[in-house]
Design an enzyme around this catalytic site. Structure first.
Site, short mmCIF file in Angstrom:
data_model
loop_
_atom_site.label_atom_id
_atom_site.label_comp_id
_atom_site.label_asym_id
_atom_site.label_seq_id
_atom_site.Cartn_x
_atom_site.Cartn_y
_atom_site.Cartn_z
N HIS A 3 -32.06 -4.50 14.50
CA HIS A 3 -32.61 -4.68 13.08
C HIS A 3 -31.36 -4.83 12.15
O HIS A 3 -31.49 -5.76 11.46
CB HIS A 3 -33.29 -3.26 12.69
N GLU B 144 -36.61 -7.64 18.02
CA GLU B 144 -36.76 -6.55 17.15
C GLU B 144 -38.46 -6.07 17.31
O GLU B 144 -38.78 -5.05 17.50
CB GLU B 144 -36.53 -6.68 15.72
N ASN C 31 -14.39 -9.82 42.56
CA ASN C 31 -13.97 -9.96 44.05
C ASN C 31 -14.50 -8.55 44.92
O ASN C 31 -14.89 -8.89 45.75
CB ASN C 31 -12.40 -9.69 43.79
#
Lengths: 140, 666
Positions: B46, B68, B403
């Site tokens: 918001h 929202e 990795n």
């Protein structure tokens, strides 16, 4: 109309727009920096700031003189990005130059390395800072 | 209005909100029922929407608005969060981050509208639920004009998590006592929140100086429908239209009369009090920390460095005078400069959390992408490092974590087969160790297959087949060679041409080192060791001819004197010495910096520097001693000189070059 600092290199007059110049310093100890171009004389300690110094005479191929009482380092600022010191032989004057003072034939600089301004019977080589600091617009 | 001056603030705050969105959404994924989390996420979205709107970033605003709506539905229990919805929400946050990157680079949000995401978000709700989209998405944003005082109260309300509604109330045409009716409405609404504005003014309403309509602006935590229904329950009310005012939709009109009329009224005065109290609270909170432009800190750091330099100069002078009082003052000065230096360093320190915080999200995506199961366990997030280092840590760590996930952790079934738990563990930890900070990336996966690495090295011609006598460490070193990958197939993650060599180079640039420990079937651990700061280091000062150079002490292994006859020549003129049965190549610092070496000496001083495991001996003329030096950049004009990593100013004001030890050993 713009203000120019007029200075001497060997036996010629040169000019540089004062807008580029931050300070004029007396000659001071210069520390060599390895693996740089011949005309880069090294760096100075400018009140705590490390500033590279170029020998302007070597850079633009003017005959070199030994350092004297009159030798100065012009501290120039390139667009706020970095500072560089230029070694010159003697500061002479600060003058106002207008467009009319510049010689038209030398403006596009086909055969001349510098534009030439006429002032009170003097011929002043006007230095273009970009040419001095960077390699690109070197020899013709 | 020129908003550019607020751009920096917007960027900083938006980053914070995006980070907290990411964090909270990760938590929500584990506890989809947690209403408080949803609330928190909703609030971030918001606020972000409002900020984007205020700055005129409409695409960003539209996207956050759609987000929202979904969150509001979840908050109101109309929607259950599932992993599909989470995925779309995560993608939305990524898109928001992308907007922010574009904004950082260009100052505008760019042209990307992210329509697919807006559509996907709307699709979750089926159709835009009306109670949620009070002000519909497709309509241009309305501007509500209030005087500045009210605007400020509204903004304050938002930041406290209140909603702001505007109700247009229409009375029945047959209504007799209009002002009394209006009074009842006011009373009713005040059960739910504060009325901060009314039009016409309360005075005019009391004097019945209005037709059958008036409007009020309310701040409240209650849902809009509830208040609307309450108003409607009063008799002789014909219609109530309620609108939620979202941030970015108000602007201040400069009508002085309105201020007057507002200030006269009692309900408003009460609000003033509330607002003031709230204001004081927030002031107290924010004054504990201050955001400082890093450039200002750099200036401060520079000044402190200057002080340290001039201090050593005065110390030098003091020796001449030999006066007791003088000496005492200088000792005092020394103490102060040291404390000041420490204090400034501390200001520059930031917790590694700044980097770590984005990893949980990244690893979640990674697990999904790879179809693996693992958990990221982080510790020591509050460990502090100089921010110049923290800023550079992200890329190497991302690589090591990827990795670990891609190469380290096995597929779930494979893990079960080898008697491990289905889900792997990747640990990311940071801690202080003396003058270093250590960061470890550890996985409980299959470990590095040394045999495979060796085969690969032979394939690539880095190793001859008869050279079998290699220590494990030497084999591991191959992993750090450019473009060395043991992964057979190129996945989305590996095969991007970025290898461990990049990690190593980066860490070494920062003055640190990487170490690997691995055990087949048990796992792999990468250990990164970094200095706490880059700005001030311990250096050994040496001379060649009349020039002084500084070598960082961290990279010096030892210093030895070597007799001329002990320097041997091998392979076409390469000089070496034998030190405890180890062959060490020798270089003359003179030649390295472009000076003539002094060859007719009987004894040479050799500084042995190391780079990882590699050793090189550097011949210097004389040792001047060890001291703290302040590293200064050579600046943009001289950048790219490989041998020199910077310059420092010595006590006498002269400049010395700092040698880059990584370049000395090449």
């Amino acid at each position: 109309m713009e203000q120019y600092l007029v200075f001497r290199l060997a036996n010629e007059h040169y000019g540089l727009s004062v807008n580029n110049i931050e300070n004029i310093e007396k000659i001071m100890p210069i520390t060599r920096v390895p693996h740089t171009k011949e005309y880069v004389k090294g760096v100075i300690n400018l009140r705590g700031e490390i500033v590279p110094v170029i020998d302007l005479r070597e850079k633009i191929d003017v005959e070199k003189e030994a350092f004297s009482e009159e030798t100065r380092i012009l501290i120039v600022n390139w667009k706020g990005e970095f500072k560089v010191g230029l070694i010159i032989d003697e500061v002479l004057d600060v003058v106002y130059l207008t467009k009319e003072d510049f010689d038209q034939a030398t403006r596009d600089r086909n055969e001349f390395k510098f534009s030439i301004a006429k002032y009170n019977g003097l011929l002043i080589n006007i230095i273009n800072l970009e040419d001095v600091l960077f390699e690109k617009a070197e020899e013709v | 209005m020129d908003m550019s001056q607020y751009l920096g603030m917007f960027i900083e705050e938006a980053r914070d909100h995006i980070q907290s969105l990411n964090d909270n959404m990760l938590k929500l994924e584990e506890n989809p029922e947690d209403l408080q989390l949803i609330n928190e996420i909703f609030r971030s979205a918001h606020t972000l929407k409002g900020m984007a709107g205020t700055m005129g970033f409409t695409n960003m605003q539209k996207l956050t608005h759609a987000m929202e709506n979904v969150l509001a539905a979840a908050r109101d229990g109309k929607l259950k969060v599932n992993s599909n919805i989470m995925d779309i929400l995560f993608k939305t946050v990524d898109a928001l981050e992308a907007y922010l990157d574009v904004i950082v680079a260009t100052g505008t949000e760019g042209k990307e509208a992210n329509l697919h995401l807006v559509n996907a978000l709307n699709a979750i709700l089926g159709k835009p639920a009306e109670s949620v989209t009070v002000s519909s998405t497709s309509k241009p944003i309305k501007k509500y004009e209030y005087d500045e005082f009210v605007v400020r109260a509204i903004e304050r309300a938002w930041s406290q998590g209140f909603n702001v509604y505007k109700f247009d109330v229409e009375l029945d045409q047959n209504c007799l006592l209009k002002s009394a009716r209006a009074y009842l409405v006011f009373r009713a609404v005040e059960e739910f929140g504060e009325i901060i504005h009314s039009k016409p003014s309360v005075q005019d309403i009391e004097d019945e100086k209005f037709d059958f309509e008036f409007s009020i602006t309310v701040i409240s935590k209650q849902p809009i429908e509830k208040i609307r229904e309450r108003i409607l329950s009063i008799s002789e009310i014909r219609e109530v239209k309620g609108l939620e005012i979202k941030s970015g939709e108000v602007s201040s009109a400069e009508e002085k009369e309105e201020i007057e009329e507002v200030q006269q009224e009692t309900p408003v005065q009460e609000t003033v009090k509330v607002v003031r109290q709230q204001k004081q609270e927030t002031v107290q909170k924010t004054s504990k920390t201050v955001r400082v432009d890093i450039e200002r800190l750099d200036v401060l750091m520079n000044l402190v460095s200057e002080l340290i330099i001039i201090k050593s100069r005065i110390e030098g002078l003091a020796k001449k005078y030999n006066d007791r009082q003088y000496e005492e003052s200088i000792e005092y000065l020394e103490r102060i400069t040291t404390s000041l230096h420490d204090a400034v360093m501390k200001v520059r320190m930031v917790p590694v959390e700044r980097v770590f915080s984005r990893f949980p999200r990244m690893m979640r995506d990674l697990a999904r992408e790879l179809g693996k199961e693992f958990e990221l366990v982080m510790s020591g997030e509050d460990t502090e490092v100089d921010r110049t280092i923290v800023d550079e840590l992200g890329d190497p760590l991302i690589h090591l974590l990827r990795n670990a996930a891609d190469h380290g952790i096995e597929d779930p079934d494979e893990r079960v087969k080898t008697g491990k738990s289905r889900s792997g563990v990747i640990k990311l930890s940071a801690y202080h160790d003396g003058n270093n900070v250590v960061i470890e990336v550890e996985d409980d996966g299959k470990g590095i297959d040394l045999e495979k690495v060796k085969q690969k090295a032979i394939e690539k011609g880095l190793l001859k087949e008869d050279q079998i006598e290699l220590s494990d460490q030497e084999i591991i070193d191959f992993l750090f060679m450019p473009s060395f990958s043991t992964k057979d197939k190129v996945t989305n993650l590996s095969g991007r041409g970025v290898g461990l060599d990049v990690v190593k180079t980066k860490i070494e640039q920062l003055g640190g080192m990487v170490e690997v420990k691995t055990q087949k079937g048990k796992g792999t651990k990468f250990i990164i060791r970094l200095p706490l700061t880059l700005a001030i280091i311990q250096a050994l000062l040496v001379t060649v001819h009349d020039e002084i150079y500084a070598i960082p002490v961290a990279s010096i292994r030892e210093i030895v004197d070597v007799a001329k006859e002990d320097i041997k020549i091998v392979q076409k003129g390469k000089e070496i010495i034998m030190l405890r049965n180890q062959v060490i190549p020798i270089k003359h610092l003179h030649s390295i910096v472009g000076l003539e070496p002094v060859l007719d000496k009987k004894k040479f001083t050799v500084v042995i520097v190391r780079r990882g495991e590699k050793l090189t001996g550097i011949i210097v003329d004389r040792l001047l001693g060890q001291q703290d030096i302040v590293i200064k950049s050579l600046g943009k004009y001289l950048e790219g000189i490989r041998l020199i990593s910077g310059a420092t100013i010595l006590g006498d004001g002269s400049v010395a070059m700092i040698l880059d030890p990584n370049m000395l050993t090449v």
